[in-house]
Every structure is written in structure tokens, then in C-alpha cells.
Scaffold this motif. Structure first.
Motif, PDB file in Angstrom:
ATOM      1  N   ASP A 205      48.520   3.429  -9.263  1.00  0.00           N
ATOM      2  CA  ASP A 205      48.644   4.802 -10.144  1.00  0.00           C
ATOM      3  C   ASP A 205      50.045   4.772 -10.508  1.00  0.00           C
ATOM      4  O   ASP A 205      51.317   4.874  -9.973  1.00  0.00           O
TER       5      ASP A 205
ATOM      6  N   SER B 238      51.927   9.875 -15.838  1.00  0.00           N
ATOM      7  CA  SER B 238      51.166   9.304 -16.844  1.00  0.00           C
ATOM      8  C   SER B 238      50.927  10.448 -17.741  1.00  0.00           C
ATOM      9  O   SER B 238      50.566  11.646 -17.713  1.00  0.00           O
TER      10      SER B 238
ATOM     11  N   SER C 176      45.990   7.906 -19.500  1.00  0.00           N
ATOM     12  CA  SER C 176      46.124   6.577 -18.749  1.00  0.00           C
ATOM     13  C   SER C 176      47.183   5.634 -18.971  1.00  0.00           C
ATOM     14  O   SER C 176      46.989   4.475 -18.941  1.00  0.00           O
TER      15      SER C 176
ATOM     16  N   ARG D 227      55.152   3.062 -10.140  1.00  0.00           N
ATOM     17  CA  ARG D 227      53.783   3.061  -9.681  1.00  0.00           C
ATOM     18  C   ARG D 227      53.473   3.170  -8.069  1.00  0.00           C
ATOM     19  O   ARG D 227      54.663   2.691  -7.217  1.00  0.00           O
TER      20      ARG D 227
ATOM     21  N   LEU E 126      47.754   9.664  -4.900  1.00  0.00           N
ATOM     22  CA  LEU E 126      47.528   8.848  -5.773  1.00  0.00           C
ATOM     23  C   LEU E 126      47.292   7.450  -5.063  1.00  0.00           C
ATOM     24  O   LEU E 126      47.576   7.070  -4.048  1.00  0.00           O
ATOM     25  N   LYS E 127      46.518   6.685  -5.839  1.00  0.00           N
ATOM     26  CA  LYS E 127      46.072   5.075  -5.554  1.00  0.00           C
ATOM     27  C   LYS E 127      47.134   4.198  -5.707  1.00  0.00           C
ATOM     28  O   LYS E 127      47.902   4.246  -6.660  1.00  0.00           O
TER      29      LYS E 127
END
Length: 377
Positions: free
Chosen positions: A265, A269, A272, A207, A261-262
Motif C-alpha cells: 500500500d 495515495s 488508487s 509503500r 496499511l497492507k
């Protein structure tokens, strides 16, 4: 005069006899007295001989399943145990565990060597046999483990995944499919493996922020994943050494920033959640077709390790970045790299006619002196 019955006959017509064995009262029943006596004899024989190998193996595997439920064993390890256990059961079925001899275990090793070419495959299957018999020593009072002195037979192939060709590495580093496509996802997966040396299972749960630390330009590898069928599941790393930090290269940082991407995230993926097995394989296949290459993510992991060696980084540092539990694993890759480099050198040297100083090509023979003059040597 009717013969006197030697045992009690129940109202339902079954004969029953109770005896005490090792302080335990046990009832045996049958349609005839002979059947009851046969059951008693079989039971006493079984107690005297102890459990069969099959019974021990199944009991051992049940313990491993419980260890998995308790989080003490990985899914992939448990999954790998099962076929090895079944093969050992098929070979030793019907034999009592206490009767197994080192010679029989050695014959099993030779049997495996005849079925499989890979040294690691045979070693893993013998390791499971050893674990089963160790379990018998502890739980069933087997006096010794007959597989203790059994070794993997000589002459088996000690395989390594091929290193990715230099042109494949160059394509991954310089050519990117259209963002948002399946091919782009496949490319990004290979790109991450090549630039971090992470394993497939370590890349899937990555992530932004938690693993991809752009501020400090560090990649934190803290966990891993496995597939239960098609479903991704999180787990701990392969070993304690798997928890590690890897330096983030400038090009990699720029690529991550471009993804948009934040924090939190997932890099990969699907609906979700973490990407599924089928989805990942489809993306990789579409990337391979787009790029015209076929090197796997794990080959790119080895490519990262190879580049580290070529850059002169100390093997111990490379071991830490690769997450190898043993330095010998890292050095094995280096040995394979050296062999690969020697093979490439041999190909080049074989094109030289040392008597004339010429290099043979498919089109003509170019004198070595001319090659040196025009700077191509």
C-alpha cells in the motif's frame, strides 16, 4: 537586344541556380536573379560564420529532450534547463557562436548577478551556458569554450532553507490531527520527512513493506517521483547515493503500525495512485492551519540531518542516510546549523549585563546568581 539571363528560369517563373559547396549540390531559387544571388551570398556568409548562438542552444536543448525520452535525464532537470536556455538566447541572440568571447560571457555573469540575488541560481544559469558552448565545441567545431574561465560573481546570497524551529519539531512529533482528515495526511508527510530525512519526491512513492520494512526496522529508499503538471511520475533517485537505507526509529515504527496499511500500500495515495501535486499541497496547507506552523517538508528533512549532527553521528554516516552525492553538501548544512546555534547564543548573551551579572528580560532584570540558585540558568 534583351539581356541574356544568367541563370535558368523554371516553368513556374522562379529563377534557379545550383552551386556546389563542400561537395554538396545546393539549389537556390527566387523571383528575381538578384534575390537568388542574395540568398547564395547569405548562405555562404552563414556557412563561413557558423551557427548563431540561438541555433546552437536550440540544437543542444533538442538533444536534452531526447536524453529525457531515453530515460537518461530527469524531468525536473530538463524543466530547469529551459528557462536558463531562454535567458541565454535572449542575451546572446543574433551573435555567432564562434564570435563569443570570455569577456562577453563574464558580462553575462554580471548581468545575471544583477537580476538574481541567489548564488545557486546564477551558478545554475551559467552552468547551462557552459553546457551549450561545450556542445558547440563538439558539434560545430568551436575552437574553445569562452565560458570556461567565467566564475559566479562575488557577493551573492548563499541561501539555505531555514531549519525548522524546535517548537515546530515538537508539534510534529507529539500532536496529530484526526486520522482520515486532509490535515492528518499533511502531518504524516511532515512526520515522515522529519524521521527519515527523505526528500519530498522520495516520500511520495513510499509503500509499506517495499520501503517501510517493519520486520527489519529499516526504511529502504529505492526510487523517487516528480510532478508533470499535477500528475505524479516515478523516476530513479536524484543520484546513485540516493539509493540507501535509513534506520527506523521506534516511534516511527509504532506510527506506521497504527496506520493499518497492507504490504504494497502507498503511504500517500489519491484515487488508487500516488498523491497528486494539488492534493498534497492542499493537505499540507490544512495541516499548517491546524497546527499553526509553516515549516516545509524539506525543512524537516534538514531537521532530521540536524538531529543526527546533534546526536554525534559521523558526518559520513549522515551523508549516506541523507542521500547526498557530496559530503560537502552535508557539511554545508552543519555549517548553517553552527551559524544558527551561534546566533541563538548571541541572542541569549546579549541579554546579559556583564557589569552587573544580571539577565535582562522583558519584565525585569533577574540577577544571574538568582537564576543559578533556582536552577533556571
Amino acid at each position: 537586344m534583351p539581356r541574356k539571363k544568367s541563370m535558368y528560369q523554371r516553368p513556374d517563373g522562379l529563377f534557379e541556380k545550383k552551386i556546389t559547396l563542400n561537395g554538396k549540390r545546393i539549389a537556390f531559387r527566387g523571383r528575381t536573379e538578384i534575390e537568388v544571388f542574395r540568398k547564395i551570398a547569405n548562405y555562404q556568409e552563414a556557412k563561413a560564420n557558423g551557427p548563431t548562438f540561438t541555433e546552437v542552444a536550440k540544437a543542444w536543448y533538442a538533444v536534452q529532450e531526447q536524453r529525457f525520452e531515453d530515460g537518461k535525464l530527469s524531468f525536473n532537470t530538463l524543466k530547469g534547463y529551459h528557462p536558463a536556455m531562454r535567458e541565454a538566447i535572449d542575451y546572446f541572440d543574433g551573435q555567432y557562436a564562434k564570435d563569443l568571447q570570455p569577456q562577453q560571457c563574464n558580462h553575462y555573469a554580471k548581468y545575471l548577478a544583477g537580476r538574481y540575488e541567489g548564488e545557486k541560481t546564477v551558478a545554475n544559469k551559467l552552468s547551462v551556458l557552459h553546457c551549450i558552448l561545450d556542445f558547440a565545441c563538439v558539434e560545430y567545431n568551436l575552437t574553445y569554450n569562452p565560458a570556461d574561465k567565467v566564475k559566479v560573481p562575488d557577493g551573492l546570497h548563499r541561501g539555505f532553507r531555514d531549519l525548522p524551529p524546535a517548537e515546530h519539531i515538537k508539534i510534529v512529533q507529539t500532536k496529530r490531527p484526526e486520522p482520515g482528515t486532509d490535515a492528518f495526511t499533511g502531518w504524516l508527510f511532515c512526520y515522515v520527512a522529519l524521521n527519515t530525512g527523505a526528500r519530498r519526491g522520495e516520500i511520495i512513492p513510499m509503500r509499506m513493506g517495499w520501503n517501510i520494512d517493519l520486520a527489519n526496522q529499516i526504511i529502504h529508499i529505492r526510487g523517487a517521483s516528480y510532478f508533470n503538471g499535477n500528475t505524479p511520475m516515478e523516476k530513479s533517485t536524484k543520484s546513485l547515493k540516493g539509493v540507501r537505507d535509513v534506520v527506523m526509529l521506534n516511534d516511527f515504527k509504532a506510527t506506521m503500525e497504527q496506520l493499518g496499511l497492507k504490504h504494497g500500500d502507498l503511504l500517500f495515495s489519491w484515487q488508487s495512485s500516488m498523491i497528486t501535486s494539488k492534493r498534497l499541497e492542499m493537505c499540507l496547507k490544512r495541516y499548517y492551519a491546524w497546527a499553526g506552523i509553516d515549516s516545509t517538508p524539506h525543512q524537516y528533512r534538514h531537521g532530521f540531518i540536524t538531529v543526527c549532527f546533534e546526536a554525534g553521528i559521523e558526518p559520513k554516516v549522515i551523508q549516506e542516510m541523507a542521500g547526498h552525492a557530496q559530503l560537502s553538501t552535508t557539511l554545508d548544512i552543519y555549517t548553517h546549523l553552527r551559524r544558527h546555534m551561534l546566533d541563538e547564543a548571541a541572542k541569549k548573551l546579549n541579554k546579559i549585563d556583564f557589569s552587573t551579572g544580571k539577565i535582562e528580560s522583558d519584565e525585569d532584570k533577574v540577577p544571574l546568581s538568582e537564576k543559578q540558585q533556582d536552577g533556571t540558568a
